[in-house]
Design a protein around this motif. Structure first.
Motif, short mmCIF file in Angstrom:
data_model
loop_
_atom_site.label_atom_id
_atom_site.label_comp_id
_atom_site.label_asym_id
_atom_site.label_seq_id
_atom_site.Cartn_x
_atom_site.Cartn_y
_atom_site.Cartn_z
N GLN A 45 0.83 -1.20 0.00
CA GLN A 45 0.00 0.00 0.00
C GLN A 45 0.87 1.25 0.00
O GLN A 45 2.02 1.23 0.47
CB GLN A 45 -0.92 0.01 1.20
CG GLN A 45 -2.05 -1.02 1.13
CD GLN A 45 -3.05 -0.86 2.27
OE1 GLN A 45 -2.71 -0.34 3.33
NE2 GLN A 45 -4.28 -1.30 2.04
N SER A 46 0.31 2.32 -0.49
CA SER A 46 1.00 3.61 -0.47
C SER A 46 1.43 3.95 0.96
O SER A 46 0.65 3.76 1.92
CB SER A 46 0.06 4.68 -1.00
OG SER A 46 0.69 5.94 -1.02
N GLY A 47 2.67 4.38 1.09
CA GLY A 47 3.23 4.66 2.41
C GLY A 47 3.98 3.51 3.03
O GLY A 47 4.66 3.68 4.05
N GLY A 48 3.87 2.34 2.42
CA GLY A 48 4.53 1.16 2.95
C GLY A 48 5.98 1.05 2.54
O GLY A 48 6.54 1.95 1.90
N SER A 49 6.57 -0.09 2.89
CA SER A 49 8.00 -0.32 2.65
C SER A 49 8.22 -1.69 2.03
O SER A 49 7.42 -2.62 2.24
CB SER A 49 8.79 -0.24 3.96
OG SER A 49 8.69 1.04 4.54
N LEU A 50 9.30 -1.79 1.28
CA LEU A 50 9.77 -3.06 0.74
C LEU A 50 11.29 -3.02 0.72
O LEU A 50 11.89 -1.95 0.59
CB LEU A 50 9.27 -3.28 -0.69
CG LEU A 50 7.86 -3.81 -0.93
CD1 LEU A 50 7.58 -3.85 -2.42
CD2 LEU A 50 7.66 -5.17 -0.31
N ARG A 51 11.89 -4.21 0.82
CA ARG A 51 13.34 -4.31 0.64
C ARG A 51 13.63 -5.28 -0.49
O ARG A 51 13.23 -6.45 -0.41
CB ARG A 51 14.05 -4.77 1.90
CG ARG A 51 15.57 -4.67 1.76
CD ARG A 51 16.33 -5.05 3.01
NE ARG A 51 16.45 -6.48 3.18
CZ ARG A 51 17.41 -7.06 3.90
NH1 ARG A 51 18.33 -6.31 4.50
NH2 ARG A 51 17.42 -8.39 4.03
N LEU A 52 14.28 -4.79 -1.50
CA LEU A 52 14.69 -5.62 -2.62
C LEU A 52 16.11 -6.14 -2.36
O LEU A 52 16.92 -5.45 -1.76
CB LEU A 52 14.67 -4.83 -3.92
CG LEU A 52 13.36 -4.12 -4.27
CD1 LEU A 52 13.48 -3.44 -5.63
CD2 LEU A 52 12.19 -5.08 -4.24
N SER A 53 16.35 -7.33 -2.87
CA SER A 53 17.68 -7.93 -2.77
C SER A 53 18.13 -8.37 -4.15
O SER A 53 17.31 -8.72 -5.00
CB SER A 53 17.65 -9.16 -1.84
OG SER A 53 17.24 -8.81 -0.54
N CYS A 54 19.42 -8.39 -4.34
CA CYS A 54 19.99 -8.86 -5.60
C CYS A 54 21.26 -9.61 -5.26
O CYS A 54 22.20 -9.03 -4.70
CB CYS A 54 20.28 -7.69 -6.53
SG CYS A 54 21.13 -8.14 -8.06
N VAL A 55 21.28 -10.89 -5.60
CA VAL A 55 22.43 -11.74 -5.31
C VAL A 55 23.22 -11.96 -6.59
O VAL A 55 22.65 -12.31 -7.63
CB VAL A 55 21.98 -13.09 -4.74
CG1 VAL A 55 23.19 -13.97 -4.46
CG2 VAL A 55 21.16 -12.89 -3.47
N ALA A 56 24.53 -11.78 -6.49
CA ALA A 56 25.42 -11.99 -7.62
C ALA A 56 26.10 -13.35 -7.49
O ALA A 56 26.44 -13.79 -6.39
CB ALA A 56 26.47 -10.90 -7.67
N SER A 57 26.29 -13.99 -8.63
CA SER A 57 26.97 -15.28 -8.64
C SER A 57 27.88 -15.35 -9.86
O SER A 57 27.81 -14.52 -10.76
CB SER A 57 25.95 -16.42 -8.65
OG SER A 57 25.15 -16.36 -9.82
N GLY A 58 28.71 -16.36 -9.87
CA GLY A 58 29.66 -16.52 -10.96
C GLY A 58 31.07 -16.29 -10.49
O GLY A 58 31.32 -15.96 -9.33
N ARG A 59 32.01 -16.47 -11.42
CA ARG A 59 33.42 -16.32 -11.08
C ARG A 59 33.75 -14.84 -11.07
O ARG A 59 34.20 -14.28 -12.06
CB ARG A 59 34.28 -17.07 -12.08
CG ARG A 59 34.05 -18.58 -12.06
CD ARG A 59 34.91 -19.27 -13.07
NE ARG A 59 36.33 -19.09 -12.79
CZ ARG A 59 37.29 -19.55 -13.57
NH1 ARG A 59 37.01 -20.18 -14.69
NH2 ARG A 59 38.56 -19.35 -13.26
N THR A 60 33.53 -14.21 -9.92
CA THR A 60 33.69 -12.78 -9.86
C THR A 60 34.06 -12.34 -8.47
O THR A 60 33.81 -13.05 -7.50
CB THR A 60 32.38 -12.09 -10.28
OG1 THR A 60 32.56 -10.68 -10.27
CG2 THR A 60 31.26 -12.43 -9.31
#
Length: 124
Positions: A12-27
Motif C-alpha cells: 500500500q501507499s506509504g509502505g515499505s519493501l526491501r529488494l535484494s539482488c544476489v550476484a553469482s559466478g566467477r567474480t
C-alpha cells in the motif's frame, strides 16, 4: 556475473519493501558498482540508485532521495534497496545491474550485467 533480484510485491501507499539482488559466478563482487533501475509500463528504464564496491559512496535519483537506501553486503554478494514511504508512482519492474568499475554512473548503457527484474506494485 549473474544477478538474481527478489523482494518485489504488492504494498500500500506509504509502505515499505526491501529488494535484494544476489550476484553469482566467477567474480569479485566488491569490484563491481551495483545499481538499481526501474521501468514502469510504457516508460523507459530509469536509474534509481547505485553504490560502489566498498559501499562507501552512493548515488540516488531525485525521486529516490530521502526514501530509498541502497546498501551491500560483500560477504553475501548481495545488494539491497530499502524502499520506504512508497508511492503509486514507484510502481515498476525493478532491475539490479552491475559494472566492473570504481565509478558510479546513472547511465544504464554502462551496466553490462542485468538481473531479471522484480515487480513492485504500490496501491493507492
Amino acid at each position: 556475473v549473474q544477478l538474481q533480484a527478489s523482494g518485489g510485491g504488492l504494498v500500500q501507499s506509504g509502505g515499505s519493501l526491501r529488494l535484494s539482488c544476489v550476484a553469482s559466478g566467477r567474480t569479485t563482487f566488491s569490484s563491481y558498482v551495483m545499481g538499481w533501475f526501474r521501468q514502469a509500463p510504457g516508460k523507459e528504464r530509469e536509474f534509481v540508485a547505485a553504490i560502489i564496491g566498498s559501499g562507501g559512496s552512493t548515488n540516488y535519483a531525485d525521486s529516490a532521495k530521502g526514501r530509498f537506501t541502497i546498501s551491500r553486503d560483500n560477504a553475501k554478494n548481495t545488494v539491497y534497496l530499502q524502499m520506504n514511504t512508497l508511492k503509486p508512482e514507484d510502481t515498476a519492474v525493478y532491475y539490479c545491474a552491475a559494472r566492473w568499475s570504481t565509478v558510479i554512473t546513472p547511465s544504464r548503457t554502462l551496466y553490462p550485467y542485468w538481473g531479471q527484474g522484480t515487480l513492485v506494485t504500490v496501491s493507492s
